[in-house]
Design an enzyme around this catalytic site. Structure first.
Site, PDB file in Angstrom:
ATOM      1  N   ASP A  91       5.340   6.361  76.523  1.00  0.00           N
ATOM      2  CA  ASP A  91       5.389   7.668  75.840  1.00  0.00           C
ATOM      3  C   ASP A  91       6.477   7.633  74.766  1.00  0.00           C
ATOM      4  O   ASP A  91       7.462   8.365  74.828  1.00  0.00           O
ATOM      5  CB  ASP A  91       5.661   8.748  76.894  1.00  0.00           C
ATOM      6  N   LYS A  93       6.379   8.339  71.524  1.00  0.00           N
ATOM      7  CA  LYS A  93       6.352   9.398  70.488  1.00  0.00           C
ATOM      8  C   LYS A  93       6.818   8.868  69.136  1.00  0.00           C
ATOM      9  O   LYS A  93       7.772   9.362  68.536  1.00  0.00           O
ATOM     10  CB  LYS A  93       7.170  10.608  70.920  1.00  0.00           C
TER      11      LYS A  93
HETATM   12  P1  BMP Z   1       7.504  16.555  84.475  1.00  0.00           P
HETATM   13  O1  BMP Z   1       6.128  16.609  85.174  1.00  0.00           O
HETATM   14  O2  BMP Z   1       8.573  16.035  85.348  1.00  0.00           O
HETATM   15  O3  BMP Z   1       7.833  17.864  83.825  1.00  0.00           O
HETATM   16  O4  BMP Z   1       7.365  15.446  83.310  1.00  0.00           O
HETATM   17  C1  BMP Z   1       6.532  15.603  82.216  1.00  0.00           C
HETATM   18  C2  BMP Z   1       6.437  14.334  81.394  1.00  0.00           C
HETATM   19  O5  BMP Z   1       5.557  14.566  80.306  1.00  0.00           O
HETATM   20  C3  BMP Z   1       7.736  13.829  80.799  1.00  0.00           C
HETATM   21  O6  BMP Z   1       7.740  12.422  80.916  1.00  0.00           O
HETATM   22  C4  BMP Z   1       7.688  14.224  79.330  1.00  0.00           C
HETATM   23  O7  BMP Z   1       8.240  13.233  78.475  1.00  0.00           O
HETATM   24  C5  BMP Z   1       6.201  14.326  79.050  1.00  0.00           C
HETATM   25  N1  BMP Z   1       5.848  15.392  78.085  1.00  0.00           N
HETATM   26  C6  BMP Z   1       6.020  16.734  78.369  1.00  0.00           C
HETATM   27  O8  BMP Z   1       6.511  17.100  79.433  1.00  0.00           O
HETATM   28  N2  BMP Z   1       5.615  17.670  77.451  1.00  0.00           N
HETATM   29  C7  BMP Z   1       5.082  17.347  76.256  1.00  0.00           C
HETATM   30  O9  BMP Z   1       4.734  18.228  75.485  1.00  0.00           O
HETATM   31  C8  BMP Z   1       4.913  15.986  75.954  1.00  0.00           C
HETATM   32  C9  BMP Z   1       5.314  15.021  76.871  1.00  0.00           C
HETATM   33  O10 BMP Z   1       5.151  13.733  76.588  1.00  0.00           O
END
Ligand code: BMP
Length: 264
Positions: A91, A93
């Site tokens: 990821d 970006k």
């Molecule tokens: P979590 O389920 O712990 O909130 O993690 C979400 C993951 O998705 C993280 O790795 C973050 O980098 C990614 N992410 C996000 O949460 N929102 C976005 O809009 C884009 C993402 O890549």
């Protein structure tokens, strides 16, 4: 069950081989769960993969958050992901000009040599996509890009108009397998699906079975609602790696996502 029966128009309209690879794996595992493995140590990553590998389809990493990174240690993560039939999704970006994105696919982490999927922002224009793809070409590998059309974090700047322009870039690029959508909002996912059509996937972070809000502005919705609204993969981090029993949690997310796919 065959992938074309389960995925319908999405299976037929998505042309990229990695989109098909993902959809086949989801059917084998009866899971639309992508594990966001946001852990800072290689041993912990490997232990997590061993626990939840059978119930998730892809391993999403942030390689630059790993404290004890070295290419040889990372090789162990790659090996255990492959042993569990997981696609490798960095990821990263990417958001720079094309030439720099191409170079950033190499470097210390050498993402081009192991990642099957990466994320990119569309803010710098469409050439970032060709830069990333050129890096994979250079090592004779094929990869797919997910473009960020929406985000799950509060007050982000990815407006409706920005999302529409992003979809134009994605529709014009054979390297784009789909979009990142806001998993916390079925309405936003539905809007994105209407614009993206069936030829691209939508993968959604911002999903949880238990929480409505996360740390530092993260927002959550229910994974089943996200899939019913048009998401093809739910990206789950804390809901699995932060659970008391990550294996059990991964099974619950797999069941919720699979059931929703069969319903839609
Ligand atoms: P979590 O389920 O712990 O909130 O993690 C979400 C993951 O998705 C993280 O790795 C973050 O980098 C990614 N992410 C996000 O949460 N929102 C976005 O809009 C884009 C993402 O890549």
């Amino acid at each position: 069950m065959q992938p074309d029966e389960v995925w319908g128009a999405r299976w037929r309209a998505c042309a990229h081989p990695l989109a098909h690879q993902y959809m086949e794996s989801a059917v084998r595992k009866q899971s639309l769960v992508v594990l966001a493995a946001d852990l800072p140590r290689v041993d912990d990553l490997i232990e997590l993969i061993a626990r939840v590998g059978p119930h998730v389809t892809a391993l999403k990493t942030h390689v630059d958050m790993v404290d004890d990174f070295s290419m040889s240690e990372w090789g162990r993560v790659i090996e255990s992901a492959r042993a569990h039939d997981l696609m490798l999704f960095e990821d990263r970006k990417f958001a720079d000009i094309g030439k720099v994105a191409q170079a950033q696919m190499g470097g210390l982490y050498d993402i081009r040599s192991w990642a099957d999927v990466v994320t990119a922002h569309s803010v710098s224009g469409p050439d970032v996509l060709d830069g990333v793809a050129a890096a994979w070409d250079g090592v004779q590998r094929i990869g797919g890009i997910l473009l960020l059309a929406q985000m799950s974090s509060r007050d982000n700047l990815l407006s409706e108009e920005y999302g529409s322009r992003t979809i134009e870039f994605g529709a014009a690029s054979p390297h784009v397998i789909g979009y990142i959508g806001n998993g916390s909002s079925p309405a936003e996912i539905g809007g994105l699906r209407a614009k993206a059509g069936d030829g691209r996937m939508i993968w959604t972070p911002g999903v949880s079975l238990t929480a409505a809000e996360g740390a530092l502005g993260q927002r959550y919705g229910h994974p089943g609602d996200a899939v019913r609204a048009g998401s093809d993969a739910v990206i789950v981090g804390s809901g699995i790696h932060g659970a008391d029993d990550p294996k059990e949690a991964s099974q619950s997310y797999a069941e919720a996502s699979w059931k929703a796919l069969l319903e839609r």
